[in-house]
Design an enzyme around this catalytic site. Structure first.
Site, PDB file in Angstrom:
ATOM      1  N   GLU A   1       0.707  -1.122  -0.022  1.00 50.17           N
ATOM      2  CA  GLU A   1       0.139  -0.160  -0.037  1.00 50.17           C
ATOM      3  C   GLU A   1       0.730   1.225   0.142  1.00 50.17           C
ATOM      4  O   GLU A   1       1.840   1.115   0.934  1.00 50.17           O
ATOM      5  CB  GLU A   1      -0.844  -0.007   1.322  1.00 50.17           C
TER       6      GLU A   1
ATOM      7  N   THR B   1       2.872   2.247  -2.319  1.00 51.61           N
ATOM      8  CA  THR B   1       4.241   1.934  -2.715  1.00 51.61           C
ATOM      9  C   THR B   1       4.456   2.294  -4.121  1.00 51.61           C
ATOM     10  O   THR B   1       5.316   2.601  -4.727  1.00 51.61           O
ATOM     11  CB  THR B   1       4.533   0.436  -2.443  1.00 51.61           C
TER      12      THR B   1
ATOM     13  N   SER C   1     -14.722   2.951  -1.673  1.00 55.40           N
ATOM     14  CA  SER C   1     -14.231   1.868  -0.656  1.00 55.40           C
ATOM     15  C   SER C   1     -12.866   1.297  -0.591  1.00 55.40           C
ATOM     16  O   SER C   1     -12.412   0.258   0.093  1.00 55.40           O
ATOM     17  CB  SER C   1     -15.191   0.577  -0.769  1.00 55.40           C
ATOM     18  N   GLY C   2     -11.997   1.833  -1.539  1.00 54.48           N
ATOM     19  CA  GLY C   2     -10.758   1.520  -1.606  1.00 54.48           C
ATOM     20  C   GLY C   2     -10.548   0.372  -2.228  1.00 54.48           C
ATOM     21  O   GLY C   2      -9.449  -0.388  -2.400  1.00 54.48           O
ATOM     22  N   LEU C   3     -11.583  -0.044  -3.576  1.00 61.72           N
ATOM     23  CA  LEU C   3     -11.638  -1.135  -4.192  1.00 61.72           C
ATOM     24  C   LEU C   3     -11.452  -0.741  -5.566  1.00 61.72           C
ATOM     25  O   LEU C   3     -11.776  -1.421  -6.616  1.00 61.72           O
ATOM     26  CB  LEU C   3     -12.863  -1.971  -4.012  1.00 61.72           C
TER      27      LEU C   3
ATOM     28  N   SER D   1     -12.817   1.824  -7.550  1.00 61.74           N
ATOM     29  CA  SER D   1     -14.228   1.886  -8.674  1.00 61.74           C
ATOM     30  C   SER D   1     -13.625   2.797  -9.887  1.00 61.74           C
ATOM     31  O   SER D   1     -14.155   2.467 -10.825  1.00 61.74           O
ATOM     32  CB  SER D   1     -15.137   2.433  -7.987  1.00 61.74           C
ATOM     33  N   SER D   2     -12.793   3.781  -9.637  1.00 60.24           N
ATOM     34  CA  SER D   2     -12.234   4.542 -10.719  1.00 60.24           C
ATOM     35  C   SER D   2     -11.688   3.915 -11.627  1.00 60.24           C
ATOM     36  O   SER D   2     -11.825   4.149 -13.133  1.00 60.24           O
ATOM     37  CB  SER D   2     -11.713   5.835 -10.009  1.00 60.24           C
TER      38      SER D   2
ATOM     39  N   ASP E   1      -3.749   0.370  -9.310  1.00 61.86           N
ATOM     40  CA  ASP E   1      -5.328   0.260  -9.551  1.00 61.86           C
ATOM     41  C   ASP E   1      -5.714  -0.228 -11.129  1.00 61.86           C
ATOM     42  O   ASP E   1      -6.505  -1.071 -11.347  1.00 61.86           O
ATOM     43  CB  ASP E   1      -5.896   1.601  -9.117  1.00 61.86           C
TER      44      ASP E   1
ATOM     45  N   TYR F   1      -4.131  12.072   0.842  1.00 61.18           N
ATOM     46  CA  TYR F   1      -3.556  11.375  -0.086  1.00 61.18           C
ATOM     47  C   TYR F   1      -2.626  12.113  -0.767  1.00 61.18           C
ATOM     48  O   TYR F   1      -1.263  11.462  -1.040  1.00 61.18           O
ATOM     49  CB  TYR F   1      -4.622  10.708  -0.932  1.00 61.18           C
TER      50      TYR F   1
END
Length: 373
Positions: free
Chosen positions: A31, A33, A120-122, A124-125, A169, A218
């Site tokens: 995370e 990194t 949600s940190g998954l 989506s974008s 991502d 962030y």
């Protein structure tokens, strides 16, 4: 204009010509990194973004989605992209980047539908960006591979939208699947798929605390990493070797909070490499230990966790069938991921969600690992 009805043909009065999808992702470890040129280890989740598209004869681009904006149909003209601070910027980002790389972008109608939870940190974008880039690749017959799709999606989010994200991502949305972990060197974009262990399963729980990457803390964390690298005399924190005995006092000599930020990134890179070794060896106990250590580092050194997420992690770790648990994603809310004994994710998820709900105002949702009755 507000979209009524669900299908592409209901919205636009004609059938779609192309359908493309891309998954969300959960990061197992690694995370914060990726924007320091480091290592990451994500995998795909079942939730996906679906894009239906059909070309137009003019240069108007119309986009409909029921996921955000109350069902609004938004539009812009190809070649006239301008950031608006709306979800449409992700669409504009893709068309702007494709144009900058020589593609001729006509007008089109598009309908977006996603089951990847927002904030949600998954990812989506990235799921949206990759799905749209895939749809345009097919509609326009573009000769671009999946790594290039990830590069285009990253440029759209980083350069056009203005979110200071790394490449993980987009690489995961473009290349990951649900049966393997995608080991990525984010400096070179070299990747390897490593089978997930048959003896365990993943549990992903959304804390209900949303985050946003295009602003706030962030950006601050990324800037701190860049300052820490400069102070250590390296291009990126990836270039700091955690195995060298001399590095710990050098990091400790940095001013706060740069010392903590650097320590997280350097040790997290080492944890990713150790996690890859644990996966290959089938050592679930070691992998769980690395999950736990990663969360502590994100909580204490990188300071991107929040009390609600910490409570979820601790509740999961207290379950006897859990090997380890950690915050996943950029932090400041979002989801946790736990490594659970095969066949036990649903019951563990139920127990964790019920314990979380005992605090007024909290409501968690199991996203991967079985529904909670």
């Amino acid at each position: 204009m507000t979209v009524k009805g669900n299908g592409f043909e209901v919205v636009f009065g004609r059938p779609a010509k192309v359908l493309a999808e891309a998954p969300g992702r959960v990061n197992l470890i690694g995370e914060h990194t990726d924007y320091s040129g480091g290592y990451v280890l994500p995998t795909a989740i079942p939730q996906k973004t679906r894009v239906e598209i059909a070309p137009r004869e003019d240069r108007l681009i119309q986009v409909a989605t029921a996921n955000v904006g109350g069902g609004a149909l938004l539009s812009f003209r190809a070649g006239e992209e301008a950031r608006r601070g709306l979800w449409l910027d992700y669409v504009q980002g893709i068309t702007a980047v494709l144009r900058s790389r020589g593609a001729s972008i006509p007008g089109f109608d598009a309908r977006i539908k996603s089951t990847v939870p927002l904030g949600s940190g998954l990812s989506s974008s990235a799921s949206l960006l990759v799905a749209l880039a895939r749809a345009l690749r097919s509609m326009l017959g573009l000769s671009i591979d999946d790594v290039e799709i990830a590069r285009i999606a990253h440029a759209a989010e980083h350069d056009f939208v203005g979110a200071p994200v790394g490449t993980m991502d987009q690489m995961a949305a473009s290349l990951a699947d649900e049966s393997t972990a995608l080991f990525i060197d984010t400096r070179t974009l070299a990747f390897e798929r490593i089978p997930l262990p048959a003896e365990a399963e993943l549990l992903v729980i959304d804390s209900g605390v949303a985050h946003q990457h295009a602003s706030g803390d962030y950006k601050t964390r990324r800037a701190e990493c860049e300052r820490a690298a400069a102070a250590l005399g390296v291009p990126e924190l990836r270039d700091v070797d955690a195995t060298r005995a001399s590095i710990e006092p050098r990091i400790a000599s940095l001013p706060a909070p740069l010392d903590r930020r650097a320590r997280h990134v350097v040790t997290e890179n080492a944890r990713v490499l150790a996690a890859v070794a644990a996966l290959r060896a089938g050592d679930l106990g070691r992998l769980g230990e690395l999950f736990d250590a990663s969360h502590r580092s994100m909580r204490d050194d990188f300071e991107v966790s929040v009390p609600a997420v910490d409570d979820l992690v601790e509740s999961a770790r207290a379950q006897p069938d859990v090997f380890g648990a950690r915050l996943t994603g950029g932090g400041f809310g979002g989801a946790i991921v736990a490594l659970v004994k095969r066949g036990r994710a649903a019951s563990v998820g139920r127990a964790v969600v019920e314990a979380y709900a005992r605090t007024p105002g909290r409501r968690a949702t199991v996203l991967v690992g079985g529904p909670v009755p």
